[in-house]
Write a protein that holds these residues in place. Structure first.
Motif, short mmCIF file in Angstrom:
data_model
loop_
_atom_site.label_atom_id
_atom_site.label_comp_id
_atom_site.label_asym_id
_atom_site.label_seq_id
_atom_site.Cartn_x
_atom_site.Cartn_y
_atom_site.Cartn_z
N ARG A 1 45.21 52.36 39.89
CA ARG A 1 46.49 52.37 39.20
C ARG A 1 46.74 51.03 38.50
N PRO A 2 47.10 51.04 37.22
CA PRO A 2 47.45 49.78 36.54
C PRO A 2 48.58 49.03 37.25
N ALA A 3 49.54 49.76 37.84
CA ALA A 3 50.65 49.11 38.53
C ALA A 3 50.16 48.30 39.72
N ASP A 4 49.09 48.77 40.38
CA ASP A 4 48.54 48.02 41.52
C ASP A 4 47.90 46.71 41.07
N ARG A 5 47.36 46.71 39.85
CA ARG A 5 46.79 45.47 39.33
C ARG A 5 47.87 44.42 39.09
N LEU A 6 49.07 44.87 38.73
CA LEU A 6 50.19 43.94 38.58
C LEU A 6 50.60 43.38 39.94
N VAL A 7 50.57 44.22 40.97
CA VAL A 7 50.86 43.75 42.33
C VAL A 7 49.85 42.67 42.73
N LEU A 8 48.58 42.92 42.44
CA LEU A 8 47.53 41.96 42.77
C LEU A 8 47.75 40.63 42.05
N SER A 9 48.19 40.68 40.81
CA SER A 9 48.44 39.43 40.07
C SER A 9 49.56 38.65 40.71
N GLY A 10 50.49 39.34 41.38
CA GLY A 10 51.55 38.65 42.10
C GLY A 10 51.01 37.82 43.25
N LEU A 11 49.96 38.30 43.90
CA LEU A 11 49.33 37.51 44.96
C LEU A 11 48.71 36.24 44.38
#
Length: 297
Positions: free
Chosen positions: A122-132
């Motif tokens: 999911r593209p949205a999960d990649r945004l979550v990862l960038s938050g880390l």
């Protein structure tokens, strides 16, 4: 026409560990064909922080301690909105090899950040990862401010000493929810005002962890001693020792403001913690980096 929809609430975690100059994170594969972070629906009345820890354990076998909230994602599942809140998390190395494949999760892996981003479905999960990547440089320490849960009767009608006023049935349920919430952050010390309502609020967590509650009049009501509370919180942050402080509304508001004034880039505007409210101050090297607010219901 208008269409109001209450979302399904879920929680998960981005579990990470150092890997040289970068980090590795845990991904799980679901038999339907997607790679994602461990996550799942919160049970009725379950705090999202507790749900995140439970779902990670159920899906991967890992025991984790949460850090800051990272991001939330929202999507429709079978025609119903679903909101997933993700937290950073670190794991106990002793549980690293406890994964067992199931019909829900058939594979688990650790991947460096760049590989994880490429693998996520999911593209949205990649945004979550960038938050880390942006927000968590290393393991954080949590100073957890807890306002006592709801109490019996009305303050004006209470005939006994104010400090002896106990929790009501709803307050007892809040205290149990707070215990689950606190467990997610792994604190090792508990400080509480000596009022009955504060002691009863932290008792379920203390009993579950066998931690001793340090009770003190200087954390209660008009006796609140700001310098004493600042010393507790400051020493906890400087020593890297996650700590709980349970007190009354006015004292906690003063403590939160002063901690942010001295240890954060921003000072919250007039934050009042409601009964059963929990504010987590996440810090790195003694500096507050993130604040999480929870409410036990």
């Amino acid at each position: 026409m208008t269409h109001f929809r209450i979302p399904i609430l879920a929680a998960g975690a981005v579990v990470w560990r150092p890997a040289g100059a970068t980090k590795e994170v845990v991904l799980v594969h679901r038999p339907r064909g997607d790679w994602s972070f461990p996550k799942g629906k919160a049970a009725f009345g379950e705090p999202l922080a507790a749900a995140a820890v439970r779902e990670v354990r159920e899906e991967t076998g890992l025991s984790v301690v949460l850090g800051p909230w990272l991001a939330g994602t929202r999507y429709d599942k079978d025609g119903w909105p679903k909101v997933v809140d993700y937290f950073a998390a670190v794991t106990d190395p002793a549980t690293a090899d406890l994964f067992t494949p199931s019909t829900e999760i058939d594979e688990m892996c650790w991947r460096p950040l760049d590989q994880a981003a490429a693998l996520l479905s999911r593209p949205a999960d990649r945004l979550v990862l960038s938050g880390l990547e942006r927000r968590t440089a290393m393991t954080t320490t949590s100073v957890i401010l807890v306002r006592h849960a709801t109490m019996q009767g009305d303050k004006r009608d209470w005939e006994g000493r104010g400090k002896e006023r106990p929790l009501d049935a709803a307050g007892g349920a809040q205290a149990r929810a707070i215990a689950a919430m606190l467990s997610a952050y792994g604190p090792s010390r508990i400080y509480s005002a000596d009022s009955r309502r504060c002691l009863e609020t932290v008792q379920p967590f203390a009993a579950a962890t066998r931690l001793t509650v340090c009770s003190d009049k200087r954390l209660r009501g008009r006796h609140f001693h700001l310098d004493y509370a600042l010393q507790i919180a400051g020493e906890a942050m400087d020593a890297g020792r996650s700590t709980v402080i349970c007190a009354h509304k006015e004292g906690l508001s003063r403590l939160l403001t002063e901690m942010c004034r001295h240890r954060a880039d921003d000072v919250p505007t007039a934050v009042t913690i409601p009964k059963g409210g929990v504010v987590v101050l996440h810090s790195v090297a003694g500096k507050i980096t993130d604040i999480s607010q929870h409410l036990a219901t």
